[in-house]
Design a protein around this motif. Structure first.
Motif, PDB file in Angstrom:
ATOM      1  N   ILE A 322       0.842  -1.202   0.000  1.00  0.00           N
ATOM      2  CA  ILE A 322       0.000   0.000   0.000  1.00  0.00           C
ATOM      3  C   ILE A 322       0.877   1.251   0.000  1.00  0.00           C
ATOM      4  O   ILE A 322       0.616   2.214  -0.727  1.00  0.00           O
ATOM      5  N   ALA A 323       1.933   1.236   0.820  1.00  0.00           N
ATOM      6  CA  ALA A 323       2.826   2.399   0.908  1.00  0.00           C
ATOM      7  C   ALA A 323       3.474   2.699  -0.444  1.00  0.00           C
ATOM      8  O   ALA A 323       3.632   3.870  -0.827  1.00  0.00           O
ATOM      9  N   ALA A 324       3.842   1.642  -1.156  1.00  0.00           N
ATOM     10  CA  ALA A 324       4.469   1.831  -2.462  1.00  0.00           C
ATOM     11  C   ALA A 324       3.473   2.355  -3.500  1.00  0.00           C
ATOM     12  O   ALA A 324       3.853   3.021  -4.471  1.00  0.00           O
ATOM     13  N   LYS A 325       2.215   2.096  -3.282  1.00  0.00           N
ATOM     14  CA  LYS A 325       1.177   2.432  -4.262  1.00  0.00           C
ATOM     15  C   LYS A 325       0.617   3.837  -4.074  1.00  0.00           C
ATOM     16  O   LYS A 325       0.218   4.499  -5.044  1.00  0.00           O
ATOM     17  N   TYR A 326       0.576   4.321  -2.803  1.00  0.00           N
ATOM     18  CA  TYR A 326      -0.067   5.598  -2.507  1.00  0.00           C
ATOM     19  C   TYR A 326       0.960   6.583  -1.954  1.00  0.00           C
ATOM     20  O   TYR A 326       1.428   6.424  -0.823  1.00  0.00           O
ATOM     21  N   GLU A 342       1.977   5.943   8.638  1.00  0.00           N
ATOM     22  CA  GLU A 342       2.109   7.391   8.753  1.00  0.00           C
ATOM     23  C   GLU A 342       1.790   8.052   7.413  1.00  0.00           C
ATOM     24  O   GLU A 342       2.327   7.668   6.370  1.00  0.00           O
ATOM     25  N   LEU A 343       0.930   9.066   7.469  1.00  0.00           N
ATOM     26  CA  LEU A 343       0.498   9.792   6.283  1.00  0.00           C
ATOM     27  C   LEU A 343       1.121  11.183   6.249  1.00  0.00           C
ATOM     28  O   LEU A 343       1.638  11.674   7.259  1.00  0.00           O
ATOM     29  N   ILE A 393      -7.866   4.498   2.401  1.00  0.00           N
ATOM     30  CA  ILE A 393      -6.761   5.394   2.082  1.00  0.00           C
ATOM     31  C   ILE A 393      -6.948   5.987   0.691  1.00  0.00           C
ATOM     32  O   ILE A 393      -6.771   7.197   0.474  1.00  0.00           O
ATOM     33  N   GLY A 394      -7.339   5.141  -0.269  1.00  0.00           N
ATOM     34  CA  GLY A 394      -7.554   5.614  -1.624  1.00  0.00           C
ATOM     35  C   GLY A 394      -8.644   6.663  -1.720  1.00  0.00           C
ATOM     36  O   GLY A 394      -8.546   7.627  -2.491  1.00  0.00           O
ATOM     37  N   GLY A 398      -6.754   9.969  -2.828  1.00  0.00           N
ATOM     38  CA  GLY A 398      -6.824  10.036  -4.280  1.00  0.00           C
ATOM     39  C   GLY A 398      -6.292   8.778  -4.907  1.00  0.00           C
ATOM     40  O   GLY A 398      -6.063   7.778  -4.237  1.00  0.00           O
ATOM     41  N   GLY A 399      -6.075   8.807  -6.199  1.00  0.00           N
ATOM     42  CA  GLY A 399      -5.653   7.621  -6.934  1.00  0.00           C
ATOM     43  C   GLY A 399      -4.255   7.171  -6.574  1.00  0.00           C
ATOM     44  O   GLY A 399      -3.453   7.911  -6.007  1.00  0.00           O
ATOM     45  N   ALA A 400      -3.974   5.922  -6.942  1.00  0.00           N
ATOM     46  CA  ALA A 400      -2.656   5.364  -6.694  1.00  0.00           C
ATOM     47  C   ALA A 400      -1.631   5.985  -7.633  1.00  0.00           C
ATOM     48  O   ALA A 400      -1.971   6.572  -8.666  1.00  0.00           O
ATOM     49  N   ALA A 401      -0.352   5.861  -7.233  1.00  0.00           N
ATOM     50  CA  ALA A 401       0.726   6.399  -8.060  1.00  0.00           C
ATOM     51  C   ALA A 401       0.826   5.629  -9.374  1.00  0.00           C
ATOM     52  O   ALA A 401       0.562   4.450  -9.432  1.00  0.00           O
TER      53      ALA A 401
END
Length: 401
Positions: A322-326, A342-343, A393-394, A398-401
């Motif tokens: 998830i961290a790698a994606k957002y 952490e955001l 989270i999405g 917003g959208g994923a990277a």
């Protein structure tokens, strides 16, 4: 008016308004799920802030509590009963600290540790009053525990608190070495900070703690209320850091939902105590001890701790994905079944979005989404929970990277 609205209205009229609650009323639970007044199910990844270690309505726990309630609940500490010694012996074997004092909560356990750190030095006829604590630390809300809790938001309205507390960054071992002196009664540390944002202590600071205690004689208090008793996949997280505490505070998971805490003592600290130095009316009552025994049997005898370790590996890999994606996810920290995401923004909207999706998580340190699932969580429930968390989270980030 709905049942939920009537419950909320009654609380608004009669309870001290210190809790900002999620807008849901839970009436029952089963395993890793809670059910609201309308019968809707929620996957519980916070377990009552790390308390419901065996999940909800655990069959062995429920049967033991019912049996104990029909036999004997309370005698006070004026008399012996058959369960306190048994729980203390199990905790001693698990922790390496041979003596226990039972409390009703984690903050009371911290209070006992603070008291007996000073008591030890009084007995040595070389009184020391100082404590060294850490930035981002949270040790409880009673006056002593609050004094070594870092966030000014918690402390300021209740000042003056205990004096002679020095604060050190967990990233500055040299500052710790400078702060600890022959006036320091004890260093107080969470091996893995929970409320402070799920921050594991690093190896360099652990080494500095060991060196400072050896150099000055300062005692070491390990607050394992949130990180201990299997939560990280180890009995205590301090073990991973090579820390050997003189005193330890325990709570949360110990009663699996029934209030109980414990302060654990080395023999040299315990030998400084005298009759009447401390006490608790409810501490170590039969009901709480019976619940603690069930929990410890599940954790050790039935090897539930291995499930925590396995679950931790699954959570870590999934959360890192998830961290790698957002991009708004700045870091993932934790071990076993305590995780912080952490955001780069406040975490409260993610928590609210998760609630709407039927997932229970919470916010800590403003920008951290915290997970504290029950120890019994299954692989399929982890997959379900992570998928819902990603949706939450999405929806906010917003959208994923």
């Amino acid at each position: 008016m709905t049942i939920a609205n009537s419950v909320m209205a009654l609380e608004t009229d009669h309870l001290l308004q210190v809790y900002r609650r999620g807008q849901v009323v839970f009436e029952r639970g089963k395993g890793c799920r809670l059910f609201d007044a309308d019968g809707r199910g929620y996957l519980d990844l916070i377990s009552g802030v790390g308390v419901a270690s065996l999940g909800h309505a655990h069959p062995r726990l429920a049967a033991a509590i019912a049996e104990q309630a029909s036999t004997l609940l309370h005698t006070s500490n004026l008399f012996f009963h058959p369960l306190q010694g048994e729980v203390a012996a199990r905790l001693a074997a698990l922790s390496g600290l041979p003596r226990a004092f039972f409390t009703n909560s984690g903050t009371e356990a911290v209070e006992a540790c603070l008291k007996f750190a000073r008591r030890y030095w009084h007995t040595q006829k070389a009184p020391r009053s100082g404590f060294v604590a850490f930035e981002h630390a949270f040790h409880g809300r009673t006056m002593g525990s609050l004094s070594v809790t870092w966030d000014e938001h918690y402390r300021a309205p209740f000042a003056p608190l205990l004096g002679d507390v020095q604060w050190v960054s967990t990233d500055n071992p040299d500052a710790l070495r400078a702060a600890v002196s022959d006036r320091t009664a004890a260093i107080v540390v969470e091996p893995l900070q929970g409320e402070g944002g799920v921050r594991p202590l690093n190896a360099a600071m652990a080494a500095a703690i060991r060196e400072s205690c050896a150099r000055t004689g300062a005692l070491l208090i390990a607050d394992e209320v949130q990180s201990g008793l299997g939560r990280t996949g180890r009995p205590f997280y301090g073990e991973a850091l090579g820390l050997t505490p003189d005193l330890m505070a325990l709570g949360k998971a110990l009663g699996a939902g029934v209030p109980i805490g414990a302060a654990m003592f080395s023999e040299r600290v315990a030998s400084s105590a005298s009759f009447g130095d401390h006490g608790s009316t409810y501490g170590g009552n039969l009901l709480a001890c019976r619940a603690a025994l069930v929990f410890l049997e599940e954790l050790v005898d039935r090897d539930l701790i291995s499930n925590v370790a396995r679950a931790g590996q699954q959570f870590e890999s999934a959360l890192q994905r998830i961290a790698a994606k957002y991009p708004p996810v700045r870091a993932v920290r934790g071990a076993g079944l305590i995780w912080g995401i952490e955001l780069d923004r406040p975490a409260a909207p993610v928590v609210e979005a998760a609630l709407k999706l039927g997932l229970l998580v919470n916010r800590t340190a403003d920008t951290v989404v915290r997970l504290l699932p029950p120890f019994i969580i299954s692989s399929s429930e982890i997959s379900e929970g992570v998928a819902l968390l990603e949706q939450a989270i999405g929806s906010v980030a917003g959208g994923a990277a």
